[in-house]
Scaffold this active site. Structure first.
Site, short mmCIF file in Angstrom:
data_model
loop_
_atom_site.label_atom_id
_atom_site.label_comp_id
_atom_site.label_asym_id
_atom_site.label_seq_id
_atom_site.Cartn_x
_atom_site.Cartn_y
_atom_site.Cartn_z
N HIS A 220 0.88 -1.19 0.00
CA HIS A 220 0.00 0.00 0.00
C HIS A 220 0.91 1.23 0.00
O HIS A 220 1.76 1.36 -0.88
CB HIS A 220 -0.92 -0.12 1.21
CG HIS A 220 -2.08 0.84 1.27
ND1 HIS A 220 -2.48 1.62 0.22
CD2 HIS A 220 -2.94 1.13 2.30
CE1 HIS A 220 -3.54 2.35 0.60
NE2 HIS A 220 -3.83 2.08 1.85
N HIS A 259 -2.01 -1.99 -9.60
CA HIS A 259 -3.04 -1.45 -8.72
C HIS A 259 -4.27 -2.34 -8.81
O HIS A 259 -4.58 -2.85 -9.87
CB HIS A 259 -3.41 -0.02 -9.15
CG HIS A 259 -4.09 0.75 -8.08
ND1 HIS A 259 -5.42 0.65 -7.86
CD2 HIS A 259 -3.60 1.60 -7.14
CE1 HIS A 259 -5.74 1.42 -6.83
NE2 HIS A 259 -4.64 2.00 -6.38
N ASP A 313 2.59 5.90 -6.15
CA ASP A 313 3.84 5.85 -5.41
C ASP A 313 5.07 5.99 -6.29
O ASP A 313 6.15 6.31 -5.80
CB ASP A 313 3.93 4.53 -4.63
CG ASP A 313 3.00 4.53 -3.43
OD1 ASP A 313 2.90 5.58 -2.78
OD2 ASP A 313 2.37 3.50 -3.16
N1 ACO Z 1 5.43 -5.86 -10.53
C1 ACO Z 1 5.39 -7.02 -11.24
N2 ACO Z 1 4.27 -7.77 -11.37
C2 ACO Z 1 3.16 -7.33 -10.77
C3 ACO Z 1 3.13 -6.12 -10.05
C4 ACO Z 1 4.33 -5.38 -9.94
N3 ACO Z 1 4.38 -4.25 -9.23
N4 ACO Z 1 1.88 -5.95 -9.56
C5 ACO Z 1 1.16 -6.99 -9.98
N5 ACO Z 1 1.93 -7.85 -10.69
C6 ACO Z 1 1.50 -9.08 -11.33
C7 ACO Z 1 1.46 -10.21 -10.30
O1 ACO Z 1 2.69 -10.87 -10.19
C8 ACO Z 1 0.38 -11.09 -10.88
O2 ACO Z 1 0.92 -11.80 -11.98
P1 ACO Z 1 0.45 -13.31 -12.32
O3 ACO Z 1 -1.02 -13.18 -12.61
O4 ACO Z 1 1.30 -13.67 -13.47
O5 ACO Z 1 0.72 -14.09 -11.06
C9 ACO Z 1 -0.62 -10.08 -11.46
O6 ACO Z 1 0.14 -8.91 -11.74
C10 ACO Z 1 -1.77 -9.72 -10.51
O7 ACO Z 1 -1.22 -9.39 -9.25
P2 ACO Z 1 -2.09 -9.39 -7.89
O8 ACO Z 1 -1.15 -9.35 -6.74
O9 ACO Z 1 -3.12 -10.47 -7.91
O10 ACO Z 1 -2.86 -8.03 -8.05
P3 ACO Z 1 -3.48 -7.20 -6.87
O11 ACO Z 1 -4.61 -6.46 -7.42
O12 ACO Z 1 -3.72 -8.01 -5.66
O13 ACO Z 1 -2.24 -6.25 -6.53
C11 ACO Z 1 -0.89 -4.52 -5.83
C12 ACO Z 1 -2.23 -4.91 -6.44
C13 ACO Z 1 -0.76 -5.15 -4.42
C14 ACO Z 1 -0.83 -3.03 -5.67
C15 ACO Z 1 0.27 -5.05 -6.72
O14 ACO Z 1 0.16 -4.49 -8.00
C16 ACO Z 1 1.65 -4.78 -6.13
O15 ACO Z 1 2.13 -5.57 -5.31
N6 ACO Z 1 2.31 -3.66 -6.55
C17 ACO Z 1 3.60 -3.31 -6.01
C18 ACO Z 1 3.40 -2.56 -4.70
C19 ACO Z 1 2.83 -1.18 -4.92
O16 ACO Z 1 3.29 -0.41 -5.75
N7 ACO Z 1 1.81 -0.83 -4.09
C20 ACO Z 1 1.19 0.48 -4.13
C21 ACO Z 1 -0.20 0.41 -4.69
S1 ACO Z 1 -0.94 2.02 -4.77
C22 ACO Z 1 -1.29 2.38 -3.17
O17 ACO Z 1 -1.65 1.53 -2.40
C23 ACO Z 1 -1.14 3.73 -2.70
#
Ligand code: ACO
Length: 376
Positions: A220, A259, A313
């Site tokens: 987050h 996201h 972010d």
């Molecule tokens: N880098 C690489 N791959 C990613 C990323 C990333 N930042 N984010 C998602 N993916 C991929 C996952 O590996 C997954 O791939 P797969 O289907 O091949 O296994 C797919 O995208 C879906 O990912 P989930 O984790 O199911 O998506 P979710 O909606 O739960 O995740 C989240 C959202 C937690 C924000 C995720 O994108 C992440 O971890 N991002 C990095 C952390 C981040 O930047 N957080 C800030 C978010 S904005 C905020 O809260 C203010």
């Protein structure tokens, strides 16, 4: 009738008039006003009024809201005294969560949950959280606290209390834009946490303390610090390709991308990208911006087809760095702004409350034997 959605994806859990997100089109509006309009024309104080009242203020209303906020910058003596006794190596988010919770003990009626009282408490927390962060940062550097200056705006006063020096108008405006763009964002994890807590009719301090705890997670609001660490690990623009590809091959996440709601570029990232570029050029950090931009291009090529784009972010890291903030203050900066959104949602929840109490699918055994302890 029950349905299960892991991580509550796609579940509508509340109604709000504060912010609207279209994750496909990449739109964010506060009370119907596009974020780009607010970032270019509004101030943080006006944005807070908008979120808490669901309308823009008149000149007189804004003047009175602003002067009320400014009159509350000063910390209660007990809070300032406590900060002086905190461990200097405490992490700022743990410190902020603890001290916002402590503010309740300086409120003669901490449990008053009328909408009017919630506004009043929120205004106190909004005014004092920046003072808490600034005083703690000075404490750990062994510097005297700086008294707040009520002639200064929210953003100016924070930077003044942190650095004992008034910021330039350009830096104060950049900080204000960061505050505006981070202020609210639908039912994100920390806002949901705040609404869940206040729905028990607990109290505003507990709701905001819980929200701060949620925000610090690396998935987050903690991601902005992860972005900066990543930028520091990449020596030059030319190394970005190998770094990002290596991470993707190892199935590691690139912080600041992806996201739950946006499957297009986060509009806040668009605003902050322009700001980051300008500030990076102005402060001799062009390299940092170029590295960020290179990472975005590689990610666009590799994972945009999966709906993974920069989120808020990503460029806020470069922006905060150029403003001169230490890395471990990035997530607290997010919190200072998001207090506006959390409070807006708490006020909304109290205005039409129903206890949050979802159910859980039990997937364990039934009718299990109780085995006496000496037979296990
Ligand atoms: N880098 C690489 N791959 C990613 C990323 C990333 N930042 N984010 C998602 N993916 C991929 C996952 O590996 C997954 O791939 P797969 O289907 O091949 O296994 C797919 O995208 C879906 O990912 P989930 O984790 O199911 O998506 P979710 O909606 O739960 O995740 C989240 C959202 C937690 C924000 C995720 O994108 C992440 O971890 N991002 C990095 C952390 C981040 O930047 N957080 C800030 C978010 S904005 C905020 O809260 C203010």
């Amino acid at each position: 009738m029950t349905t299960f959605s892991k991580g509550l994806e796609g579940v509508v859990a509340a109604e709000t008039e504060t912010s609207y997100i279209d994750g496909t089109a990449g739109i964010l509006e506060y009370v119907g006003i596009p974020i780009g309009e607010l970032a270019s024309k509004s101030t943080f104080e006006e944005t807070v009024f908008l979120l808490w009242n669901r309308r823009l203020p008149t000149k007189t209303e804004l003047a009175s809201f602003t002067s009320e906020l400014r009159s509350r910058y000063e910390l209660p003596e007990g809070i300032a005294g406590r900060i002086k006794h905190l461990p200097k190596d405490a992490q700022p988010m743990h410190m902020l969560r603890t001290m916002v919770s402590a503010l309740a003990m300086h409120d003669p009626s901490p449990n008053d949950n009328t909408v009017e009282a919630a506004r009043d408490k929120s205004l106190n927390i909004l005014a004092q959280a920046p003072s808490i962060v600034a005083c703690f940062d000075r404490h750990r550097r062994g510097e005297e606290f700086v008294k707040p200056d009520p002639s200064l705006s929210f953003s100016e006063n924070f930077m003044y209390m942190l650095n004992a020096k008034k910021p330039t108008p350009a830096m104060a405006r950049a900080f204000d834009i960061c505050m505006i763009t981070h202020a609210d964002h639908g039912l994100n994890n920390s806002t949901f946490a705040a609404r869940v807590i206040i729905s028990t009719l607990s109290d505003v301090y507990s709701a905001l303390t819980g929200a701060i705890g949620s925000l610090r997670g690396p998935l987050h609001g903690g991601a902005n610090e992860g972005v900066m660490r990543m930028l520091n690990e990449i020596d030059s623009v030319d190394d970005a390709e190998a770094y990002v590809m290596g991470k993707l091959e190892r199935k590691e996440r690139i912080m600041g991308f992806g996201h739950r709601v946006y499957k297009a570029k986060d509009p806040r990232a668009t605003e902050l990208m322009a700001l980051a570029k300008q500030l990076a050029d102005d402060t001799g950090n062009t390299d940092l911006y170029l590295k960020s931009h290179a990472i975005e291009e590689i990610m666009e090529r590799e994972v945009a087809s999966k709906g993974i784009y920069p989120n808020v972010d990503f460029y806020s890291a470069t922006t905060y760095h150029c403003i001169g903030l230490k890395l471990d203050l990035f997530t607290p900066m997010f919190a200072l702004s998001r207090i506006a959104g959390w409070a807006g949602h708490v006020i909304e929840q109290l205005g039409d409350n129903r206890l949050f109490r979802p159910t859980v699918n039990y997937v364990g055994p039934h009718d299990a034997p109780y085995v006496p302890i000496d037979q296990r």
